[in-house]
Design a protein around this motif. Structure first.
Motif, PDB file in Angstrom:
ATOM      1  N   LEU A   1       0.834  -1.151   0.146  1.00 59.76           N
ATOM      2  CA  LEU A   1       0.038   0.017  -0.006  1.00 59.76           C
ATOM      3  C   LEU A   1       0.837   1.292   0.062  1.00 59.76           C
ATOM      4  O   LEU A   1       1.787   1.345   0.704  1.00 59.76           O
ATOM      5  CB  LEU A   1      -0.848   0.047   1.240  1.00 59.76           C
ATOM      6  CG  LEU A   1      -2.026  -1.211   1.363  1.00 59.76           C
ATOM      7  CD1 LEU A   1      -2.302  -1.565   2.772  1.00 59.76           C
ATOM      8  CD2 LEU A   1      -3.247  -0.597   0.421  1.00 59.76           C
ATOM      9  N   ILE A   2       0.572   2.154  -1.181  1.00 58.96           N
ATOM     10  CA  ILE A   2       1.507   3.350  -0.931  1.00 58.96           C
ATOM     11  C   ILE A   2       0.655   4.576  -0.894  1.00 58.96           C
ATOM     12  O   ILE A   2      -0.380   4.677  -1.487  1.00 58.96           O
ATOM     13  CB  ILE A   2       2.273   3.398  -2.107  1.00 58.96           C
ATOM     14  CG1 ILE A   2       3.448   4.343  -2.286  1.00 58.96           C
ATOM     15  CG2 ILE A   2       1.467   3.614  -3.553  1.00 58.96           C
ATOM     16  CD1 ILE A   2       4.421   4.194  -3.162  1.00 58.96           C
ATOM     17  N   LYS A   3       1.255   5.705  -0.081  1.00 58.46           N
ATOM     18  CA  LYS A   3       0.607   6.787   0.036  1.00 58.46           C
ATOM     19  C   LYS A   3       1.763   7.865  -0.871  1.00 58.46           C
ATOM     20  O   LYS A   3       2.907   8.044  -0.459  1.00 58.46           O
ATOM     21  CB  LYS A   3       0.483   7.331   1.288  1.00 58.46           C
ATOM     22  CG  LYS A   3      -0.295   8.731   1.490  1.00 58.46           C
ATOM     23  CD  LYS A   3      -1.466   8.842   1.217  1.00 58.46           C
ATOM     24  CE  LYS A   3      -2.268  10.086   1.477  1.00 58.46           C
ATOM     25  NZ  LYS A   3      -3.605  10.309   0.924  1.00 58.46           N
ATOM     26  N   TYR A   4       1.270   8.428  -1.842  1.00 56.35           N
ATOM     27  CA  TYR A   4       1.969   9.454  -2.584  1.00 56.35           C
ATOM     28  C   TYR A   4       2.187  10.771  -1.798  1.00 56.35           C
ATOM     29  O   TYR A   4       1.316  11.295  -1.234  1.00 56.35           O
ATOM     30  CB  TYR A   4       1.550   9.680  -4.011  1.00 56.35           C
ATOM     31  CG  TYR A   4       1.643   8.285  -4.937  1.00 56.35           C
ATOM     32  CD1 TYR A   4       2.594   7.816  -4.871  1.00 56.35           C
ATOM     33  CD2 TYR A   4       0.292   7.890  -5.505  1.00 56.35           C
ATOM     34  CE1 TYR A   4       2.419   6.583  -5.717  1.00 56.35           C
ATOM     35  CE2 TYR A   4       0.245   6.929  -6.222  1.00 56.35           C
ATOM     36  CZ  TYR A   4       1.334   6.077  -6.486  1.00 56.35           C
ATOM     37  OH  TYR A   4       1.460   4.997  -7.246  1.00 56.35           O
TER      38      TYR A   4
ATOM     39  N   LYS B   1       1.079  13.801  -6.249  1.00 58.17           N
ATOM     40  CA  LYS B   1      -0.243  13.813  -6.419  1.00 58.17           C
ATOM     41  C   LYS B   1      -0.719  15.072  -7.578  1.00 58.17           C
ATOM     42  O   LYS B   1      -1.422  15.001  -8.407  1.00 58.17           O
ATOM     43  CB  LYS B   1      -0.938  13.620  -5.424  1.00 58.17           C
ATOM     44  CG  LYS B   1      -0.908  12.165  -4.738  1.00 58.17           C
ATOM     45  CD  LYS B   1      -1.408  12.013  -3.238  1.00 58.17           C
ATOM     46  CE  LYS B   1      -2.863  12.022  -3.321  1.00 58.17           C
ATOM     47  NZ  LYS B   1      -3.730  11.899  -2.126  1.00 58.17           N
ATOM     48  N   ALA B   2      -0.087  16.285  -7.193  1.00 61.41           N
ATOM     49  CA  ALA B   2      -0.575  17.352  -7.804  1.00 61.41           C
ATOM     50  C   ALA B   2      -0.059  17.222  -9.410  1.00 61.41           C
ATOM     51  O   ALA B   2      -0.770  17.625 -10.228  1.00 61.41           O
ATOM     52  CB  ALA B   2      -0.044  18.587  -7.140  1.00 61.41           C
ATOM     53  N   GLU B   3       1.264  16.728  -9.454  1.00 58.86           N
ATOM     54  CA  GLU B   3       1.739  16.603 -10.837  1.00 58.86           C
ATOM     55  C   GLU B   3       1.024  15.334 -11.517  1.00 58.86           C
ATOM     56  O   GLU B   3       0.657  15.748 -12.857  1.00 58.86           O
ATOM     57  CB  GLU B   3       3.269  15.820 -10.641  1.00 58.86           C
ATOM     58  CG  GLU B   3       4.175  16.998 -10.132  1.00 58.86           C
ATOM     59  CD  GLU B   3       5.642  16.391  -9.758  1.00 58.86           C
ATOM     60  OE1 GLU B   3       5.831  14.921  -9.997  1.00 58.86           O
ATOM     61  OE2 GLU B   3       6.413  17.032  -9.223  1.00 58.86           O
ATOM     62  N   MET B   4       0.350  14.451 -10.955  1.00 56.22           N
ATOM     63  CA  MET B   4      -0.486  13.572 -11.530  1.00 56.22           C
ATOM     64  C   MET B   4      -1.718  14.075 -12.117  1.00 56.22           C
ATOM     65  O   MET B   4      -2.489  13.754 -13.009  1.00 56.22           O
ATOM     66  CB  MET B   4      -0.763  12.339 -10.617  1.00 56.22           C
ATOM     67  CG  MET B   4       0.352  11.437 -10.327  1.00 56.22           C
ATOM     68  SD  MET B   4      -0.068  10.041  -9.033  1.00 56.22           S
ATOM     69  CE  MET B   4       1.481   9.845  -8.270  1.00 56.22           C
ATOM     70  N   LEU B   5      -2.312  15.121 -11.272  1.00 55.82           N
ATOM     71  CA  LEU B   5      -3.553  16.042 -11.794  1.00 55.82           C
ATOM     72  C   LEU B   5      -3.143  16.759 -12.786  1.00 55.82           C
ATOM     73  O   LEU B   5      -3.946  16.979 -13.727  1.00 55.82           O
ATOM     74  CB  LEU B   5      -3.999  16.669 -10.838  1.00 55.82           C
ATOM     75  CG  LEU B   5      -4.632  16.242  -9.513  1.00 55.82           C
ATOM     76  CD1 LEU B   5      -4.760  17.186  -8.478  1.00 55.82           C
ATOM     77  CD2 LEU B   5      -5.638  14.994  -9.677  1.00 55.82           C
ATOM     78  N   ASP B   6      -1.908  17.281 -13.192  1.00 56.52           N
ATOM     79  CA  ASP B   6      -1.470  18.221 -14.335  1.00 56.52           C
ATOM     80  C   ASP B   6      -1.271  17.086 -15.561  1.00 56.52           C
ATOM     81  O   ASP B   6      -1.595  17.274 -16.637  1.00 56.52           O
ATOM     82  CB  ASP B   6      -0.301  18.781 -14.042  1.00 56.52           C
ATOM     83  CG  ASP B   6      -0.546  19.901 -13.008  1.00 56.52           C
ATOM     84  OD1 ASP B   6      -1.564  20.366 -12.942  1.00 56.52           O
ATOM     85  OD2 ASP B   6       0.539  20.100 -12.273  1.00 56.52           O
ATOM     86  N   GLN B   7      -0.633  15.887 -15.153  1.00 54.64           N
ATOM     87  CA  GLN B   7      -0.437  14.909 -16.332  1.00 54.64           C
ATOM     88  C   GLN B   7      -0.699  13.507 -15.717  1.00 54.64           C
ATOM     89  O   GLN B   7       0.199  13.183 -14.926  1.00 54.64           O
ATOM     90  CB  GLN B   7       0.868  15.194 -16.986  1.00 54.64           C
ATOM     91  CG  GLN B   7       1.318  14.104 -17.992  1.00 54.64           C
ATOM     92  CD  GLN B   7       2.502  14.515 -18.670  1.00 54.64           C
ATOM     93  OE1 GLN B   7       2.906  15.648 -18.459  1.00 54.64           O
ATOM     94  NE2 GLN B   7       2.876  13.837 -19.572  1.00 54.64           N
TER      95      GLN B   7
ATOM     96  N   MET C   1       8.666   9.854  -4.254  1.00 57.36           N
ATOM     97  CA  MET C   1       7.352   9.386  -4.722  1.00 57.36           C
ATOM     98  C   MET C   1       6.350   9.169  -3.602  1.00 57.36           C
ATOM     99  O   MET C   1       5.408   9.683  -3.762  1.00 57.36           O
ATOM    100  CB  MET C   1       7.324   8.275  -5.673  1.00 57.36           C
ATOM    101  CG  MET C   1       6.033   7.732  -6.308  1.00 57.36           C
ATOM    102  SD  MET C   1       5.198   9.030  -7.323  1.00 57.36           S
ATOM    103  CE  MET C   1       6.159   9.322  -8.653  1.00 57.36           C
ATOM    104  N   ALA C   2       6.958   8.413  -2.596  1.00 52.71           N
ATOM    105  CA  ALA C   2       5.962   8.019  -1.827  1.00 52.71           C
ATOM    106  C   ALA C   2       6.199   8.813  -0.512  1.00 52.71           C
ATOM    107  O   ALA C   2       7.291   9.063   0.094  1.00 52.71           O
ATOM    108  CB  ALA C   2       6.609   6.480  -1.251  1.00 52.71           C
ATOM    109  N   ARG C   3       5.103   9.160   0.307  1.00 47.21           N
ATOM    110  CA  ARG C   3       5.067   9.790   1.464  1.00 47.21           C
ATOM    111  C   ARG C   3       5.357   8.673   2.418  1.00 47.21           C
ATOM    112  O   ARG C   3       5.960   8.597   3.548  1.00 47.21           O
ATOM    113  CB  ARG C   3       3.709  10.421   1.899  1.00 47.21           C
ATOM    114  CG  ARG C   3       3.598  10.921   3.233  1.00 47.21           C
ATOM    115  CD  ARG C   3       2.334  11.545   3.559  1.00 47.21           C
ATOM    116  NE  ARG C   3       2.241  12.916   2.514  1.00 47.21           N
ATOM    117  CZ  ARG C   3       1.262  13.681   2.711  1.00 47.21           C
ATOM    118  NH1 ARG C   3       0.143  13.329   3.576  1.00 47.21           N
ATOM    119  NH2 ARG C   3       1.180  14.806   1.810  1.00 47.21           N
ATOM    120  N   TYR C   4       4.450   7.480   2.508  1.00 48.43           N
ATOM    121  CA  TYR C   4       4.803   6.308   3.391  1.00 48.43           C
ATOM    122  C   TYR C   4       4.134   5.079   2.615  1.00 48.43           C
ATOM    123  O   TYR C   4       3.242   5.235   1.786  1.00 48.43           O
ATOM    124  CB  TYR C   4       4.053   6.567   4.929  1.00 48.43           C
ATOM    125  CG  TYR C   4       2.690   6.773   4.880  1.00 48.43           C
ATOM    126  CD1 TYR C   4       2.492   8.274   4.830  1.00 48.43           C
ATOM    127  CD2 TYR C   4       1.727   5.966   4.984  1.00 48.43           C
ATOM    128  CE1 TYR C   4       1.043   8.780   4.982  1.00 48.43           C
ATOM    129  CE2 TYR C   4       0.390   6.225   4.975  1.00 48.43           C
ATOM    130  CZ  TYR C   4       0.177   7.704   5.170  1.00 48.43           C
ATOM    131  OH  TYR C   4      -1.143   8.192   5.248  1.00 48.43           O
TER     132      TYR C   4
END
Length: 112
Positions: A8-11, A16-22, A77-80
């Motif tokens: 399980l990964i928390k970004y 995550k903001a970058e993923m909204l842009d692209q 990439m991962a927060r935790y």
């Protein structure tokens, strides 16, 4: 022998903001990273809440699992994340049998 794990990964919020842009196919990224370590991605699911993604994969050993975790964090990439070893039902039953056979040795250690 391979190990099967659920990760399980928390970004990170910035990722995550970058993923909204692209939009980014995180399963493909994971598939490539895991393959480079000799593993195989079995499943990838998006989730909501505490974690963002759930990956289930096979790896050659736990050192490879740890290497994958280190890279997810080191790249920002991962927060935790959380890694959960998973077993087939047959392996789980075999683990119960083995624990039952070793029960007395554990009690001896616990009683000291």
């Amino acid at each position: 022998m391979t190990v099967t794990v659920a990760m399980l990964i928390k970004y990170e919020n910035e990722r995550k903001a970058e993923m909204l842009d692209q939009a980014s196919d995180r399963a493909e990224v994971s598939r490539n990273a895991v393959a480079a370590m000799g593993g195989r991605l079995l499943h990838a699911f998006g989730t909501c809440g505490e974690y963002d993604m759930l990956f289930i994969y096979e790896m050659p050993d736990m050192a490879s699992v740890a290497a994958n975790m280190h890279l997810a964090e080191a790249t920002g990439m991962a927060r935790y994340h959380k890694v959960i070893p998973i077993f087939s039902n047959e392996e789980f039953v075999a683990s119960q049998v083995k624990a039952g056979e070793l029960r007395d040795s554990y009690k001896a250690v616990a009683a000291s």
